[in-house]
Design an enzyme around this catalytic site. Structure first.
Site, mmCIF file in Angstrom:
data_model
loop_
_atom_site.group_PDB
_atom_site.id
_atom_site.type_symbol
_atom_site.label_atom_id
_atom_site.label_comp_id
_atom_site.label_asym_id
_atom_site.label_seq_id
_atom_site.Cartn_x
_atom_site.Cartn_y
_atom_site.Cartn_z
ATOM 1 N N GLU A 193 0.832 -1.207 0.000
ATOM 2 C CA GLU A 193 0.000 0.000 0.000
ATOM 3 C C GLU A 193 0.871 1.263 0.000
ATOM 4 O OE1 GLU A 193 -3.277 -0.301 2.842
ATOM 5 O OE2 GLU A 193 -4.126 -1.957 1.693
ATOM 6 N N GLU A 316 -4.834 -8.779 -0.730
ATOM 7 C CA GLU A 316 -5.673 -8.550 0.458
ATOM 8 C C GLU A 316 -7.117 -8.469 -0.002
ATOM 9 O OE1 GLU A 316 -4.481 -5.513 3.275
ATOM 10 O OE2 GLU A 316 -2.370 -5.947 2.916
#
Ligand code: AHR
Length: 512
Positions: A193, A316
């Site tokens: 991220e 994810e």
């Protein structure tokens, strides 16, 4: 068992209305391999995922363990056939300095887990513990490198430490720490991220940083190529994928990541068990977005990589709700109901059907965090409905995708609707066909009439995961409330396979 059968009979014949759906299975047209890595898991240093979940410490005498790793967890995950496990984060990965987690445990410095609860960890679970645990599980490790607060040298050293068999500073250190042979880790995340907790970078800036880190991760193995995965987009940030694909040479990219959580509203996520039908419907809407997301991200990748060399890695995914009352908000501990079974069933069908590009995925997270497959309470361990769906679907691992097109009825709530039935099919190496079907409709049973083309099947058998209420879950008091049972709702007549799916149920069929 008698009680269970009676319950399903009542579902089929009295309690609910039926809707009629049709489908076509091209049983003679196997196409792409469904990579087993779509069925991957994720273990972050977050709440009780590692400490208390996987690892209870070598000295623990009340919870049976091998080198500190829980034996019950290892057995359950082996049954699941976990193909890969991502570690150590998540957001934690970009704060983690691997060198603090090797060598004598008594000498390791502590680390404050700044993203998750601010707890101080003693680094007793580190690289050797994780990689040896993966060997116990028969799972491939997927290491997430620290880009946000780490250095190029640190990540290069990690690759050499784990993958180099010759003489070098890092491999000598590994031997000194008790491991002679390298583990040869294939999967490496280059940050996590990067647009957020991994450094708040722009896509353009990260693309350059990726190129720099990725360059120095090579040349320190025994000659094997590692598979480097770029930190990817959040949900529908298509620009992120576009910029990465445009600016990173294809030969430097194994995969591009994508994260998407089925969360109703980041400010009001709703409870994990006492949710309303409207909240359930909204969660399903979010889960269904995965279809659009993988389609659109894949289309961007197609522009730059028409041969589909680079994988879309959804590392994810899963449901995200409010934490259980009374638990640490930073630990993300939530219960797991039939709603989660529905997320898992429909998401895995989506991934299977996009096997040409989606070649790896990781459910968040394995134990005690978010949509977990396992929950633990000291020496107790339970398997969640999500575990059972992952286990039922593991028949697709490395099998050939068969085209299955479903004309589905809608699941209607008020003025909103969603496709009720999703499915996927595959043919395995032994020649068996497996079909997985999920009916997310909260009230209506769905009959699916499958027209089988190209193959004459003789037998069908199956298993079903269902329950009386959507909000049902397995608890430490009642751990087997929801388990798969034999399915009697499939009938094969000539080339017609008719399947009766109760409301909010998941079915796996084996047809030969
Ligand atoms: O899975 C929990 C967190 O969600 C991860 O640490 C992060 O990558 C994501 O935002």
């Amino acid at each position: 068992m008698k009680k269970v059968l009676l319950f399903f009979s009542s579902l089929f014949f009295t309690q609910y209305s039926f809707a009629q759906n049709t489908a076509v299975l091209r049983a003679d047209a196997p196409s792409n391999t469904i990579s087993k890595h779509i069925y991957g898991h994720f273990a972050e240093h977050l709440g009780r995922c590692i400490y208390g979940g996987f690892y209870v410490g070598e000295g623990n005498v009340s919870i049976p363990n091998t080198n500190g790793i829980r034996n019950d967890v290892v057995a359950a995950l082996k049954t699941l056939k976990v193909p890969n496990l991502r570690w150590p984060g998540g957001c934690f990965a970009d704060t983690y300095h691997w060198k603090d987690g090797v060598g004598p445990k008594a000498n390791r410095p502590t680390i404050v887990n700044t993203w998750w609860g601010g707890v101080t960890e003693n680094n007793s679970f580190g690289t050797h513990d994780f990689l040896n645990m993966c060997e116990m599980l028969g799972a491939e490790p997927y290491l997430s490198g620290n880009v946000g607060s780490g250095t190029v040298q640190e990540l290069k050293d990690w690759v050499q430490y784990t993958n180099f068999g010759g003489k070098s500073p890092m491999s000598d250190w590994r031997r000194q720490n008790g491991r002679d042979k390298p583990w040869h880790v294939k999967y490496w995340g280059v940050g996590n991220e990067a647009w957020g907790c991994g450094g708040n970078m722009t896509a353009e800036y990260y693309a350059n940083v990726y190129r720099q880190f990725a360059t120095y991760m090579t040349g320190v193995t025994d000659g094997e190529e590692i598979f480097r995965i770029a930190s990817g987009a959040s949900s529908n940030d298509y620009n992120w994928t576009e910029v990465l694909m445009k600016n990173v040479p294809l030969n430097m990219l194994g995969g591009v990541a994508l994260h998407h959580y089925s969360v109703i509203n980041w400010d009001k996520k709703g409870p994990s068990t006492t949710f309303s039908e409207e909240q359930y419907f909204n969660t399903m809407q979010e889960a269904y977005k995965m279809e659009e997301l993988v389609t659109k991200h894949a289309a961007i990748m197609d522009k730059y990589d028409p041969q589909k060399k680079v994988a879309l890695v959804v590392d994810e995914w899963g449901g995200w709700y409010e934490v259980e009352p009374g638990t640490n908000p930073g630990f993300l501990y939530q219960q797991n109901t039939m709603r989660d079974a529905m997320i898992a069933g429909l998401t895995l069908n989506i991934f299977n059907n996009h096997a040409d590009r989606v070649r790896m995925a990781n459910l968040a997270q394995a134990i005690n965090v978010l949509q977990a497959v396992i929950l633990t309470d000291e020496e107790k361990m339970i398997l969640t409905p999500t575990y059972h769906v992952m286990e039922m679907y593991n028949v697709h691992q490395d099998a050939k995708l068969l085209p299955l097109t479903i004309q589905t009825k809608d699941y209607v709530l008020g003025s909103n609707k969603l496709p009720a039935v999703s499915g996927s099919a595959s043919k395995d190496a032994a020649g068996k066909t497996h079909i997985t079907l999920t009916n997310i409709d909260a009230k209506t049973s769905q009959t699916v009439s499958i027209n089988v083309q190209g193959v004459k099947y003789k037998t069908v058998r199956g298993r079903i995961l269902a329950s009386q209420k959507l909000q049902d879950y397995n608890s430490f008091q009642n751990p087997n409330k929801i388990v798969p049972v034999a399915f009697k709702g499939a009938n094969l007549k000539g080339n017609n396979l008719e399947v009766k799916l109760p409301p909010f149920s998941v079915v796996v069929l084996e047809v030969i």
